[in-house]
Design a protein around this motif. Sequence first.
Motif, PDB file in Angstrom:
ATOM      1  N   ILE A   3       0.674  -1.041   0.253  1.00  0.00           N
ATOM      2  CA  ILE A   3       0.361  -0.086  -0.269  1.00  0.00           C
ATOM      3  C   ILE A   3       0.710   1.394   0.304  1.00  0.00           C
ATOM      4  O   ILE A   3       0.229   2.085  -0.098  1.00  0.00           O
ATOM      5  CB  ILE A   3      -0.768   0.117   0.967  1.00  0.00           C
ATOM      6  N   ILE A  38       1.226   2.949  -3.067  1.00  0.00           N
ATOM      7  CA  ILE A  38      -0.288   3.487  -3.302  1.00  0.00           C
ATOM      8  C   ILE A  38      -0.540   5.033  -3.414  1.00  0.00           C
ATOM      9  O   ILE A  38      -1.175   5.351  -3.403  1.00  0.00           O
ATOM     10  CB  ILE A  38      -1.476   2.397  -3.677  1.00  0.00           C
ATOM     11  N   TYR A  39      -0.929   4.107  -1.847  1.00  0.00           N
ATOM     12  CA  TYR A  39      -1.476   5.758  -1.589  1.00  0.00           C
ATOM     13  C   TYR A  39      -0.572   7.070  -0.291  1.00  0.00           C
ATOM     14  O   TYR A  39       0.523   6.810  -0.975  1.00  0.00           O
ATOM     15  CB  TYR A  39      -2.301   5.706  -0.077  1.00  0.00           C
ATOM     16  N   GLU A  40      -0.467   8.291  -1.005  1.00  0.00           N
ATOM     17  CA  GLU A  40      -0.312   9.733  -0.701  1.00  0.00           C
ATOM     18  C   GLU A  40       0.169   9.766  -1.932  1.00  0.00           C
ATOM     19  O   GLU A  40       1.395   9.877  -1.569  1.00  0.00           O
ATOM     20  CB  GLU A  40       0.641   9.050   0.682  1.00  0.00           C
ATOM     21  N   THR A  61       1.242   8.357  -5.548  1.00  0.00           N
ATOM     22  CA  THR A  61       1.831   6.338  -6.432  1.00  0.00           C
ATOM     23  C   THR A  61       3.100   7.175  -7.177  1.00  0.00           C
ATOM     24  O   THR A  61       3.370   7.895  -7.124  1.00  0.00           O
ATOM     25  CB  THR A  61       0.314   5.849  -7.546  1.00  0.00           C
ATOM     26  N   ALA A  81       4.051   6.500  -9.839  1.00  0.00           N
ATOM     27  CA  ALA A  81       4.057   7.400 -10.801  1.00  0.00           C
ATOM     28  C   ALA A  81       3.478   8.953 -10.207  1.00  0.00           C
ATOM     29  O   ALA A  81       3.528   9.096 -11.817  1.00  0.00           O
ATOM     30  CB  ALA A  81       2.924   6.411 -11.292  1.00  0.00           C
ATOM     31  N   ILE A  82       2.538   8.685  -9.645  1.00  0.00           N
ATOM     32  CA  ILE A  82       2.300  10.625  -9.491  1.00  0.00           C
ATOM     33  C   ILE A  82       3.428  10.873  -9.499  1.00  0.00           C
ATOM     34  O   ILE A  82       3.858  12.343  -8.985  1.00  0.00           O
ATOM     35  CB  ILE A  82       1.139  10.472  -8.508  1.00  0.00           C
ATOM     36  N   ASN A 126       5.961  11.811 -11.906  1.00  0.00           N
ATOM     37  CA  ASN A 126       5.477  12.705 -13.111  1.00  0.00           C
ATOM     38  C   ASN A 126       5.581  14.507 -12.054  1.00  0.00           C
ATOM     39  O   ASN A 126       6.284  15.540 -13.019  1.00  0.00           O
ATOM     40  CB  ASN A 126       3.812  12.955 -12.787  1.00  0.00           C
TER      41      ASN A 126
HETATM   42  C1  LIG Z   1      -6.187   1.234   2.000  1.00  0.00           C
HETATM   43  C2  LIG Z   1      -5.790   2.026   1.616  1.00  0.00           C
HETATM   44  C3  LIG Z   1      -6.346   3.527   2.425  1.00  0.00           C
HETATM   45  C4  LIG Z   1      -6.112   5.273   1.663  1.00  0.00           C
HETATM   46  N1  LIG Z   1      -6.316   5.852   3.084  1.00  0.00           N
HETATM   47  C5  LIG Z   1      -6.259   7.391   1.982  1.00  0.00           C
HETATM   48  C6  LIG Z   1      -7.033   8.103   2.731  1.00  0.00           C
HETATM   49  O1  LIG Z   1      -6.618   8.245   4.496  1.00  0.00           O
HETATM   50  N2  LIG Z   1      -7.142   9.424   2.674  1.00  0.00           N
HETATM   51  C7  LIG Z   1      -7.658   9.696   0.869  1.00  0.00           C
HETATM   52  O2  LIG Z   1      -7.376  10.965   0.427  1.00  0.00           O
HETATM   53  N3  LIG Z   1      -7.634   8.446   0.484  1.00  0.00           N
HETATM   54  C8  LIG Z   1      -7.020   7.151   0.699  1.00  0.00           C
HETATM   55  N4  LIG Z   1      -6.584   6.618   0.093  1.00  0.00           N
HETATM   56  C9  LIG Z   1      -6.609   6.057  -1.096  1.00  0.00           C
HETATM   57  C10 LIG Z   1      -5.024   6.606  -2.165  1.00  0.00           C
HETATM   58  O3  LIG Z   1      -5.232   7.720  -1.732  1.00  0.00           O
HETATM   59  C11 LIG Z   1      -5.686   6.160  -3.630  1.00  0.00           C
HETATM   60  O4  LIG Z   1      -5.715   4.578  -3.649  1.00  0.00           O
HETATM   61  C12 LIG Z   1      -4.380   7.135  -4.253  1.00  0.00           C
HETATM   62  O5  LIG Z   1      -3.949   8.038  -4.275  1.00  0.00           O
HETATM   63  C13 LIG Z   1      -4.189   6.033  -5.562  1.00  0.00           C
HETATM   64  O6  LIG Z   1      -5.793   6.498  -6.570  1.00  0.00           O
HETATM   65  P1  LIG Z   1      -6.510   5.631  -6.966  1.00  0.00           P
HETATM   66  O7  LIG Z   1      -6.442   4.030  -5.902  1.00  0.00           O
HETATM   67  O8  LIG Z   1      -7.671   6.429  -7.462  1.00  0.00           O
HETATM   68  O9  LIG Z   1      -5.627   4.899  -7.843  1.00  0.00           O
HETATM   69  P2  LIG Z   1      -5.204   5.895 -10.144  1.00  0.00           P
HETATM   70  O10 LIG Z   1      -5.514   7.141  -9.952  1.00  0.00           O
HETATM   71  O11 LIG Z   1      -7.144   5.059 -11.042  1.00  0.00           O
HETATM   72  O12 LIG Z   1      -4.046   4.941 -10.007  1.00  0.00           O
HETATM   73  C14 LIG Z   1      -3.877   3.746 -10.801  1.00  0.00           C
HETATM   74  C15 LIG Z   1      -2.661   3.687 -11.550  1.00  0.00           C
HETATM   75  O13 LIG Z   1      -2.963   4.084 -12.639  1.00  0.00           O
HETATM   76  C16 LIG Z   1      -1.392   5.475 -12.148  1.00  0.00           C
HETATM   77  N5  LIG Z   1      -1.513   6.795 -12.786  1.00  0.00           N
HETATM   78  C17 LIG Z   1      -2.768   7.394 -12.584  1.00  0.00           C
HETATM   79  N6  LIG Z   1      -2.459   8.876 -13.212  1.00  0.00           N
HETATM   80  C18 LIG Z   1      -1.884   8.617 -13.945  1.00  0.00           C
HETATM   81  C19 LIG Z   1      -0.744   9.276 -14.232  1.00  0.00           C
HETATM   82  N7  LIG Z   1      -1.129  10.803 -14.674  1.00  0.00           N
HETATM   83  N8  LIG Z   1       0.713   9.207 -14.484  1.00  0.00           N
HETATM   84  C20 LIG Z   1       0.884   8.072 -14.681  1.00  0.00           C
HETATM   85  N9  LIG Z   1       0.611   6.718 -14.084  1.00  0.00           N
HETATM   86  C21 LIG Z   1      -1.250   7.152 -13.479  1.00  0.00           C
HETATM   87  C22 LIG Z   1      -1.152   5.052 -11.034  1.00  0.00           C
HETATM   88  O14 LIG Z   1       0.406   5.431 -10.213  1.00  0.00           O
HETATM   89  C23 LIG Z   1      -1.671   4.018 -10.486  1.00  0.00           C
HETATM   90  O15 LIG Z   1      -0.567   2.573 -10.435  1.00  0.00           O
HETATM   91  C24 LIG Z   1      -5.963   5.045   0.853  1.00  0.00           C
HETATM   92  C25 LIG Z   1      -6.331   3.827  -0.030  1.00  0.00           C
HETATM   93  C26 LIG Z   1      -5.695   2.548   0.604  1.00  0.00           C
HETATM   94  C27 LIG Z   1      -6.531   1.041  -0.658  1.00  0.00           C
END
Ligand SMILES: Cc1cc2nc3c(=O)[nH]c(=O)nc-3n(C[C@H](O)[C@H](O)[C@H](O)COP(=O)(O)OP(=O)(O)OC[C@H]3O[C@@H](n4cnc5c(N)ncnc54)[C@H](O)[C@@H]3O)c2cc1C
Length: 204
Positions: free
Chosen positions: A42, A45-47, A49, A51-52, A55
Motif C-alpha cells: 500500500i 499506492i497511497y499518498e 502513487t 507514478a504520480i 510525474n
Molecule cells: C488502504 C487505503 C487507504 C487509503 N487511505 C486514504 C486516506 O486516508 N485519504 C485519502 O484521501 N485517500 C486514501 N486512499 C486512497 C489513495 O490515496 C488512492 O488509492 C491513491 O491516491 C491512488 O488513486 P486510485 O486508487 O484512484 O488509483 P488511480 O488513480 O486509478 O491509479 C491507478 C494506477 O494508474 C497510475 N496513474 C494514475 N494517473 C496517472 C498519471 N497521470 N500518470 C501516470 N500514472 C498514473 C497510478 O500510478 C496507479 O498505478 C487510501 C487507499 C487505500 C487502498
Amino acid sequence: PLVKGYSTEMSLEVTSLGVQVHGGMGFIEETGAAQYYRDAKILTIYEGTTAIQANDLVGRKTARDGGQTAKAIAAQVEKTEAELAASGSADAQAVHKRLKAAREAFLDVVDFVAGQTKASPNAVFAGSVPYLMLAGNLVAGWQLARSLLVAQALAAKGEDAAFMNAKVTTARFYADHILAKAPGLRDSIVEGAQSVTGLALEAF
Ligand SMILES: Cc1cc2nc3c(=O)[nH]c(=O)nc-3n(C[C@H](O)[C@H](O)[C@H](O)COP(=O)(O)OP(=O)(O)OC[C@H]3O[C@@H](n4cnc5c(N)ncnc54)[C@H](O)[C@@H]3O)c2cc1C
C-alpha cells in the motif's frame, strides 16, 4: 518525491526478500514475513502513487527550472566523490567508481528530461518512474558514501571498530550491487521510450 517514491518501492523489494529468505515458511502466515510484504504494497499506492511522484519529479522538480536544482545536487555528489578519491582505501575507491557512474547517468537523464519535456512529453514521461528510481538510488548511494567516510575516520580514531566496519561494508555492498544499476536505467530512459509507447491503445 524521492523520499516517498524511492523508499516505498525499495520497501517492497526488502519485504519480498524477507519472504524469500524464509522460503515456504515466508509465504505462509506463520513467520509474519508475508504480512510485512502485503503491508508494504500500500505504501507505493497511497499518498501519491509512485507514478504520480515520478510525474512531480519530471515536471515540477526537473523540467520547470531546466534541471538546475538537479544539477546542483549532482555537484554536491561530485564533492563527495572527490573525498572518496582522496581517501585512498579500497572500499572508498570502489564506492567512488559506482557513485561517479551513477551521477553521470543521472546527469544524462536530467539533460534529456530538461531538454525534451516540452517537445516530446510522452518520451520523457515514459521513463518517469525509472528516473525516480535512478535519482533515489543515486541520492541513497551518496548518503551511504558519506557515512563510509565518517565511519572510516572514526575507525581510524579507534572508535567501535565492529560498528564502523559494518557501516563501511554496507556502503560498499550498496555501491557494488544496487548503485551499479544506475547506468542501465539511464539507457532505458534515454533510449527506451519508443518501445513503451510503441503499441496502439487498441492493443490494450
Ligand atoms: C488502504 C487505503 C487507504 C487509503 N487511505 C486514504 C486516506 O486516508 N485519504 C485519502 O484521501 N485517500 C486514501 N486512499 C486512497 C489513495 O490515496 C488512492 O488509492 C491513491 O491516491 C491512488 O488513486 P486510485 O486508487 O484512484 O488509483 P488511480 O488513480 O486509478 O491509479 C491507478 C494506477 O494508474 C497510475 N496513474 C494514475 N494517473 C496517472 C498519471 N497521470 N500518470 C501516470 N500514472 C498514473 C497510478 O500510478 C496507479 O498505478 C487510501 C487507499 C487505500 C487502498
